[in-house]
Structures are given as structure tokens and as C-alpha cells.
Design a protein around this motif. Structure first.
Motif, mmCIF file in Angstrom:
data_model
loop_
_atom_site.group_PDB
_atom_site.id
_atom_site.type_symbol
_atom_site.label_atom_id
_atom_site.label_comp_id
_atom_site.label_asym_id
_atom_site.label_seq_id
_atom_site.Cartn_x
_atom_site.Cartn_y
_atom_site.Cartn_z
ATOM 1 N N GLY A 6 53.815 -1.469 2.636
ATOM 2 C CA GLY A 6 54.992 -2.247 2.256
ATOM 3 C C GLY A 6 56.218 -1.929 3.075
ATOM 4 O O GLY A 6 56.363 -2.261 4.142
ATOM 5 N N GLY A 7 57.180 -1.325 2.601
ATOM 6 C CA GLY A 7 58.305 -0.915 3.437
ATOM 7 C C GLY A 7 59.002 -2.059 4.139
ATOM 8 O O GLY A 7 58.819 -3.223 3.822
ATOM 9 N N ASN A 8 59.793 -1.710 5.125
ATOM 10 C CA ASN A 8 60.593 -2.692 5.843
ATOM 11 C C ASN A 8 60.717 -2.251 7.300
ATOM 12 O O ASN A 8 61.457 -1.322 7.602
ATOM 13 N N PRO A 9 59.976 -2.863 8.246
ATOM 14 C CA PRO A 9 59.106 -4.021 8.031
ATOM 15 C C PRO A 9 57.718 -3.602 7.544
ATOM 16 O O PRO A 9 57.273 -2.479 7.819
ATOM 17 N N PRO A 10 56.992 -4.504 6.872
ATOM 18 C CA PRO A 10 55.630 -4.190 6.440
ATOM 19 C C PRO A 10 54.673 -4.217 7.626
ATOM 20 O O PRO A 10 54.847 -4.996 8.566
ATOM 21 N N THR A 11 53.657 -3.358 7.578
ATOM 22 C CA THR A 11 52.699 -3.253 8.664
ATOM 23 C C THR A 11 51.267 -3.321 8.126
ATOM 24 O O THR A 11 51.038 -3.211 6.915
ATOM 25 N N ILE A 12 50.307 -3.504 9.064
ATOM 26 C CA ILE A 12 48.892 -3.582 8.706
ATOM 27 C C ILE A 12 48.116 -2.494 9.441
ATOM 28 O O ILE A 12 48.347 -2.244 10.625
ATOM 29 N N PHE A 13 47.181 -1.880 8.717
ATOM 30 C CA PHE A 13 46.193 -1.004 9.317
ATOM 31 C C PHE A 13 44.809 -1.564 8.978
ATOM 32 O O PHE A 13 44.656 -2.306 8.001
ATOM 33 N N LYS A 14 43.800 -1.231 9.771
ATOM 34 C CA LYS A 14 42.439 -1.680 9.467
ATOM 35 C C LYS A 14 41.451 -0.556 9.718
ATOM 36 O O LYS A 14 41.740 0.402 10.463
ATOM 37 N N ALA A 15 40.266 -0.675 9.092
ATOM 38 C CA ALA A 15 39.238 0.355 9.242
ATOM 39 C C ALA A 15 37.871 -0.241 8.975
ATOM 40 O O ALA A 15 37.702 -1.084 8.090
ATOM 41 N N GLY A 16 36.876 0.200 9.753
ATOM 42 C CA GLY A 16 35.488 -0.115 9.438
ATOM 43 C C GLY A 16 34.948 0.834 8.394
ATOM 44 O O GLY A 16 34.112 0.475 7.571
ATOM 45 N N GLU A 17 35.443 2.074 8.433
ATOM 46 C CA GLU A 17 35.148 3.085 7.415
ATOM 47 C C GLU A 17 36.480 3.571 6.850
ATOM 48 O O GLU A 17 37.481 3.641 7.568
ATOM 49 N N LYS A 22 43.194 2.326 11.836
ATOM 50 C CA LYS A 22 43.880 2.019 13.084
ATOM 51 C C LYS A 22 45.058 1.097 12.803
ATOM 52 O O LYS A 22 44.958 0.163 12.002
ATOM 53 N N TYR A 23 46.165 1.361 13.479
ATOM 54 C CA TYR A 23 47.348 0.512 13.357
ATOM 55 C C TYR A 23 47.094 -0.834 14.034
ATOM 56 O O TYR A 23 46.626 -0.899 15.168
ATOM 57 N N VAL A 24 47.384 -1.936 13.301
ATOM 58 C CA VAL A 24 47.222 -3.291 13.840
ATOM 59 C C VAL A 24 48.545 -3.849 14.325
ATOM 60 O O VAL A 24 48.667 -4.361 15.427
ATOM 61 N N GLY A 25 49.586 -3.752 13.474
ATOM 62 C CA GLY A 25 50.893 -4.276 13.854
ATOM 63 C C GLY A 25 51.678 -4.714 12.642
ATOM 64 O O GLY A 25 51.355 -4.355 11.503
ATOM 65 N N ARG A 26 52.680 -5.504 12.869
ATOM 66 C CA ARG A 26 53.502 -6.013 11.767
ATOM 67 C C ARG A 26 52.722 -7.045 10.960
ATOM 68 O O ARG A 26 51.935 -7.819 11.513
ATOM 69 N N LEU A 27 52.986 -7.051 9.661
ATOM 70 C CA LEU A 27 52.303 -8.003 8.785
ATOM 71 C C LEU A 27 52.798 -9.422 9.014
ATOM 72 O O LEU A 27 52.005 -10.347 9.160
ATOM 73 N N LEU A 28 54.114 -9.622 9.039
ATOM 74 C CA LEU A 28 54.687 -10.964 9.123
ATOM 75 C C LEU A 28 54.914 -11.360 10.576
ATOM 76 O O LEU A 28 55.488 -10.596 11.362
#
Length: 238
Positions: A6-17, A22-28
Motif C-alpha cells: 500500500g503506502g504512497n506510491p503503492p508498488t507490486i511484487f511477484k513470486a513463483g514461490e 521480486k519487485y515489479v514496479g508501481r501499481l498505478l
């Protein structure tokens, strides 16, 4: 797996496990009009609805809100933003579930802002709301049909007039938990409504008003509690 921070700005991470993120980037993909720079995205709940995606969340200063848009290239492209709370953010911390019928139902935490530890709790859970998308892409909010099982002791009043500037008390209609089905012919009235949660002397009351001039429904919380230093400071903050 994707995780929204969440936070400001919100960000996305992803994982296979789930232990390898891993950091993906900004959500919006971009900002939206009507959202201030100081608003965060917390309690994020992101899901497909109709032919769009919905981000249900809060900002801490202003409470429950949502975005509708598209999920593209591991980023959310918002197309619209709307608020689900009255001024002050009293509708808070939404969560949703998908049931076996495919319905998306949400609940929220209704803060009451009582003095700390006075009663040992903080707020009330809202009734569930079923979310869906209309054919023209507008969010629809409806009560689940299961709530009808809670109905009992039905009372019916015949039609009666209410003159301009006056009020009428519904005799024999009282309680802490009521479902009201009102049919109102406003005539030429530009504002009308009903007062609920009224104390006997009407020092405490909560008007639910329909304003035809501004085309909106307004819940006025200024007289909802006599504890104004605690309650109204939060309600009227924004």
C-alpha cells in the motif's frame, strides 16, 4: 503470486514461490483526478469484476474508496475513482470475498471514534454489500438476498403529508436495528429525507437527506453524538 504494498506510491511484487519475491514496479499506471498527493492505498483488495478490474482500498485520511480499470502488463491502469464513505472516512478497511454463486461481497469497518477503551471495542462491521458491474461499466452495490431472513415484526404506515420545514415522528417505529422501505413523493421539495438514531429529545440524530439540487444522498453526522470533541473532529476533518 502478486502482492500489493500500500503506502504512497503503492508498488507490486511477484513470486513463483512465496519465499522468493521480486519487485515489479508501481501499481498505478497514472494518478487520478480527485485524489490528493497525501492519500495512500492501504487495505488493498484487487480483483476482476465484469470486464474490468477493481482496486478496493482506503486512504487513511479519507477512508473507503475504489478504482475501476484495466490490468495490463503487470500494472493497473485506472479509468475511474470513487469514494464509498461519507466525509471523514468513517467507512474503513474494506475486504471482499467471492462466494460459491460467484458473487463478490464486501464488508467494511464502521469506525465510531469513541473514547479509547471506554467500551472495549472500536466500531462495528457493516452489513455485506454485493458488488457487480453494469453493462455500461458502473459499479452496482446491492444488499445480499440472505438479509431478508433477518426480517420480522413488520409494520406498515399509510401515506401522510409532511409540510415544508416540519418533521413527523413515525409512531411505533423504533429500535437499534431497522430496515426502512420508504416511498416519498417530494413534490417540489428540493431537499427531503429521514432522521434516524434519534434520542428522545432529538439532541442526537442522524439525518439521511436527498438533495435534488446537487443530485446526491447525504448522511449528516454533525449531530450523531453529543461527544463532539472526539467524534466530530474526525467526521468533519475533510
Amino acid at each position: 503470486y502478486y502482492a500489493i504494498f500500500g503506502g504512497n506510491p503503492p508498488t507490486i511484487f511477484k513470486a513463483g514461490e512465496l519465499d522468493q519475491w521480486k519487485y515489479v514496479g508501481r501499481l498505478l499506471a497514472h494518478d487520478m483526478p480527485g485524489v490528493d498527493d497525501f492519500e495512500d492505498i492501504s487495505c488493498p483488495d484487487f480483483f476482476p469484476i465484469g470486464n474490468k478490474h477493481m482496486l478496493l482500498c482506503i486512504s487513511h485520511p479519507r477512508g473507503c474508496r475504489y478504482y475501476l480499470g484495466r490490468w495490463e502488463n503487470e500494472q493497473f491502469v485506472p479509468e475511474s475513482h470513487h469514494r464509498m464513505n461519507w466525509p471523514g472516512g468513517t467507512c474503513f478497511a474494506p475486504e471482499s470475498l467471492l462466494d460459491a454463486q460467484g458473487r463478490r461481497s464486501m464488508w467494511a469497518w464502521v469506525l465510531d471514534r469513541r473514547p479509547k477503551n471506554q467500551f472495549g471495542w472500536s466500531g462495528t462491521m457493516s452489513l455485506p454489500r454485493v458488488l457487480s458491474l453494469s453493462d455500461d461499466g458502473v459499479l452496482q452495490i446491492n444488499p445480499p438476498e440472505e438479509l431478508e431472513q433477518l426480517r420480522y415484526n413488520q409494520k406498515r404506515l399509510d401515506a401522510f403529508p409532511v409540510t415544508k420545514g416540519n418533521q413527523k415522528t413515525l409512531e411505533g417505529i423504533a429500535g437499534d436495528c431497522l430496515e426502512l422501505n420508504l416511498v416519498i413523493d417530494p413534490g417540489e421539495a428540493r431537499q427531503f429525507g429521514v432522521n434516524v438514531r434519534c434520542s428522545p429529545d432529538h439532541e442526537e440524530q442522524t439525518p439521511i437527506l436527498i438533495d435534488r439540487t446537487k443530485d446526491l444522498i447525504r448522511i449528516d453526522l454533525q449531530e450523531s453524538s453529543l461527544d463532539k470533541p472526539t467524534y466530530n473532529e474526525f467526521v468533519m476533518r475533510n
